[in-house]
Design a protein around this motif. Structure first.
Motif, mmCIF file in Angstrom:
data_model
loop_
_atom_site.group_PDB
_atom_site.id
_atom_site.type_symbol
_atom_site.label_atom_id
_atom_site.label_comp_id
_atom_site.label_asym_id
_atom_site.label_seq_id
_atom_site.Cartn_x
_atom_site.Cartn_y
_atom_site.Cartn_z
ATOM 1 N N TYR A 1 0.796 -1.221 0.000
ATOM 2 C CA TYR A 1 0.000 0.000 0.000
ATOM 3 C C TYR A 1 0.838 1.285 0.000
ATOM 4 N N LEU A 2 2.031 1.246 0.578
ATOM 5 C CA LEU A 2 2.846 2.458 0.653
ATOM 6 C C LEU A 2 3.782 2.604 -0.536
ATOM 7 N N ARG A 3 4.208 1.486 -1.105
ATOM 8 C CA ARG A 3 5.284 1.518 -2.101
ATOM 9 C C ARG A 3 4.830 1.160 -3.510
ATOM 10 N N THR A 4 3.559 0.825 -3.672
ATOM 11 C CA THR A 4 3.001 0.593 -5.005
ATOM 12 C C THR A 4 1.655 1.305 -5.096
ATOM 13 N N THR A 5 1.111 1.345 -6.281
ATOM 14 C CA THR A 5 -0.234 1.911 -6.477
ATOM 15 C C THR A 5 -1.275 0.811 -6.649
ATOM 16 N N LYS A 6 -0.855 -0.428 -6.524
ATOM 17 C CA LYS A 6 -1.772 -1.548 -6.760
ATOM 18 C C LYS A 6 -2.654 -1.806 -5.523
ATOM 19 N N ILE A 7 -3.929 -2.016 -5.759
ATOM 20 C CA ILE A 7 -4.861 -2.363 -4.690
ATOM 21 C C ILE A 7 -5.192 -3.850 -4.822
ATOM 22 N N PRO A 8 -5.003 -4.636 -3.772
ATOM 23 C CA PRO A 8 -5.265 -6.070 -3.867
ATOM 24 C C PRO A 8 -6.706 -6.349 -4.303
ATOM 25 N N THR A 9 -6.849 -7.299 -5.188
ATOM 26 C CA THR A 9 -8.179 -7.756 -5.596
ATOM 27 C C THR A 9 -8.402 -9.159 -5.060
ATOM 28 N N PHE A 10 -9.462 -9.322 -4.287
ATOM 29 C CA PHE A 10 -9.829 -10.623 -3.749
ATOM 30 C C PHE A 10 -10.743 -11.317 -4.758
ATOM 31 N N GLU A 11 -10.218 -12.352 -5.399
ATOM 32 C CA GLU A 11 -10.998 -13.142 -6.350
ATOM 33 C C GLU A 11 -11.531 -14.393 -5.661
ATOM 34 N N PHE A 12 -12.768 -14.736 -5.969
ATOM 35 C CA PHE A 12 -13.322 -15.954 -5.376
ATOM 36 C C PHE A 12 -14.334 -16.592 -6.337
ATOM 37 N N LYS A 13 -14.503 -17.880 -6.160
ATOM 38 C CA LYS A 13 -15.520 -18.619 -6.908
ATOM 39 C C LYS A 13 -16.063 -19.705 -5.998
ATOM 40 N N LYS A 14 -17.325 -19.941 -6.116
ATOM 41 C CA LYS A 14 -17.956 -20.945 -5.268
ATOM 42 C C LYS A 14 -18.494 -22.093 -6.130
ATOM 43 N N ASP A 15 -18.408 -23.276 -5.577
ATOM 44 C CA ASP A 15 -18.872 -24.489 -6.263
ATOM 45 C C ASP A 15 -19.532 -25.388 -5.235
#
Length: 539
Positions: A464-478
């Motif tokens: 968060y401090l050293r990049t501009t990338k925001i984590p994306t939480f990917e999920f799938k349900k089965d």
């Protein structure tokens, strides 16, 4: 280049990391050999302010301690068009060579390690006029509605050397400060610390203010106007605290009502952060001809005596109208900026992220946790993710203005991860104890928080401090199985979160690799709370 944030009050110099580093950048932003061999002890600053000519003249007697027998040159900073007219030591003039705004003073002999020495810096000129204070710093020469002079300084970012000669680098705070400010006899000067005395002549008054705690250069300020004063005593964690308010005569009635929030601020912040760091120097709110700044023990105010940010709510939730933004934000800097100060402005997030988050904590204390979380989450729409929050070191360059809204949301995310408000409060108070009246670095703050919270927060800070990338939480349900991972993350990123599965809370620790949970029943609904500053995507 210089970029102005309309909705941020502490001026930030924003430079792209690809911008060329000049010689002046390095002289201003690094610990040069001419800075390394001595330590600041005391400033005795005398300034005559002449409103008619918009000029000043003065002397700064700078006392320093010799750390090592290095170069015989000493670096002082003073920006054009101000002039360093002479330099004296032990009664003798010293030679000065200048390189732009850096002035290298040749002391007569190598000075003994441990010796206390003083140098007299004489200066004069018409300092740079602030075009859009406080973002574009310098002197403000205004008038009140009655035609009386209304004058102030604001110089975060551009540097205090825009009007007086000093060691203009944040790594070394002066231990104490005396100010002798001479103004026309019909005006009042308010500066940092406590008022010691007033000396009068037929034409002028000289106000002697004394600061007995370490102070960063950009926190030193002048406020001059037709001020009236009212005061109160707050019974705080360290005993009676003098709180005084200096406002234009025409605004006293409005100020007496609006400034009732000041002791409410003190109560909330002493709860979260620990005792006010400058009991010896008192707390002041001082009306200024611009929005406001965090000048130590002399917090300036120009929010028109109304709640919100000039009457608006930055979060868009309504919660921001429950407090006066400038009283709360700029006073929060007394703990984060003035008590705990960055060694390099690349780490200015230490000042701005925690102080932006202090608005949230004020709401938490007085209006409840739901109001607080709604406010901080509402600020996310202002995040740009244009550049990293941490800037470039040793060249006087801060990071992105996202250090405000993104920074406060990162702190809210960490609080949510910790899931222990008592421990969270202990950590915030612990920061203000461990780094009490000190300059510090991001690395030191990050390490302290990880240790105290018993969490490996290194991946979180790096992301968060050293990049501009925001984590994306990917999920799938089965059916009864939920698979999940993070994308848009740095290598080896991991951060625990909780999710709601069929209405039941479930803590998980995703990484960039797929993991899965098997449930006893079919998974109907998965909800990701807003308290974590992440994106999420169902596949």
């Amino acid at each position: 280049m210089r970029f102005t944030f309309i909705l941020i009050f502490s001026f930030i110099t924003l430079c792209a990391s690809t911008q060329e580093v000049t010689r002046q950048d390095s002289l201003r932003g690094s610990i040069t050999p001419q800075r390394a061999w001595w330590d600041l002890v005391h400033y005795d600053l005398s300034v005559s302010v002449m409103p008619a000519s918009r000029s000043i003249k003065g002397t700064n007697i700078m006392t320093y301690r010799v750390l090592n027998e290095g170069t015989t040159e000493l670096q002082i900073d003073l920006q054009s068009p101000m002039e360093l007219t002479s330099v004296m030591q032990d009664g003798y003039p010293l030679k000065v060579r200048s390189e732009g705004d850096a002035h290298f003073i040749q002391v007569e002999n190598i000075q003994a390690v441990g010796a206390l020495k003083s140098i007299h810096l004489h200066f004069e000129g018409s300092p740079l006029v602030a075009v859009n204070p406080p973002w574009d710093g310098g002197f403000s020469w205004q008038q009140d509605s009655n035609g009386a002079h209304f004058i102030a300084t604001s110089n975060q970012g551009i540097g205090s050397s825009v009007w007086w000669p000093n060691r203009d680098h944040p790594a070394d705070e002066v231990d104490s400060l005396d100010m002798h400010i001479t103004v026309p006899k019909d005006l009042v000067n308010v500066s940092n610390g406590r008022l010691i005395k007033i000396d009068s002549t037929s034409a002028t008054k000289t106000y002697h203010w004394a600061v007995r705690n370490p102070i960063n250069n950009y926190g030193v300020n002048l406020n001059i106007g037709d001020y009236v004063n009212f005061s109160e005593v707050y019974n705080g964690e360290k005993g009676p605290l003098d709180m005084s308010y200096w406002v234009l005569r025409e605004d006293e009635k409005k100020a007496r009502e609006q400034f009732k929030q000041a002791p409410m601020m003190m109560e909330a912040f002493e709860h979260w952060f620990g005792p006010y760091p400058f009991y010896e120097d008192s707390f002041k709110l001082v009306q200024a001809p611009y929005l406001g700044m965090e000048h130590q023990s002399s917090v300036t105010y120009g929010n028109k005596f109304e709640n919100g940010y000039l009457g608006s709510d930055l979060s868009g939730t309504g919660q921001g109208l429950k407090f006066d933004f400038i009283i709360i934000h700029e006073s929060g800097h007394e703990w984060f900026a003035n008590n705990i100060t960055n060694k390099d402005i690349a780490d200015m997030w230490i000042h701005e992220s925690f102080t932006n988050y202090s608005e949230n904590l004020y709401l938490d204390y007085h209006f409840g946790k739901d109001a607080a979380r709604e406010y901080v989450i509402g600020l996310r729409k202002r995040i740009k993710n244009d550049r990293p929050i941490i800037g470039d070191y040793n060249v006087n360059r801060s990071g992105s203005g996202d250090m405000y809204y993104k920074g406060s949301n990162v702190l809210h995310t960490i609080r949510t991860i910790v899931d222990d408000d008592d421990l969270w409060r202990q950590t915030l108070r612990g920061l203000n104890t461990a780094f009490y009246h000190k300059t510090t670095t991001s690395a030191m703050v990050e390490s302290f928080m990880s240790t105290t919270l018993n969490q490996n927060l290194t991946p979180v800070f790096d992301q968060y401090l050293r990049t501009t990338k925001i984590p994306t939480f990917e999920f799938k349900k089965d059916k009864k199985k939920l698979s999940y991972r993070y994308t848009d993350v740095i290598t080896n990123f991991t951060m625990p979160i909780y999710i709601m599965i069929n209405g039941n809370l479930q803590w998980i620790t995703p990484t960039d690799q797929w993991q899965e949970i098997k449930m006893s029943k079919k998974i109907e609904k998965v909800t990701i709370p807003d308290d974590f500053y992440i994106n999420h995507r169902k596949l």
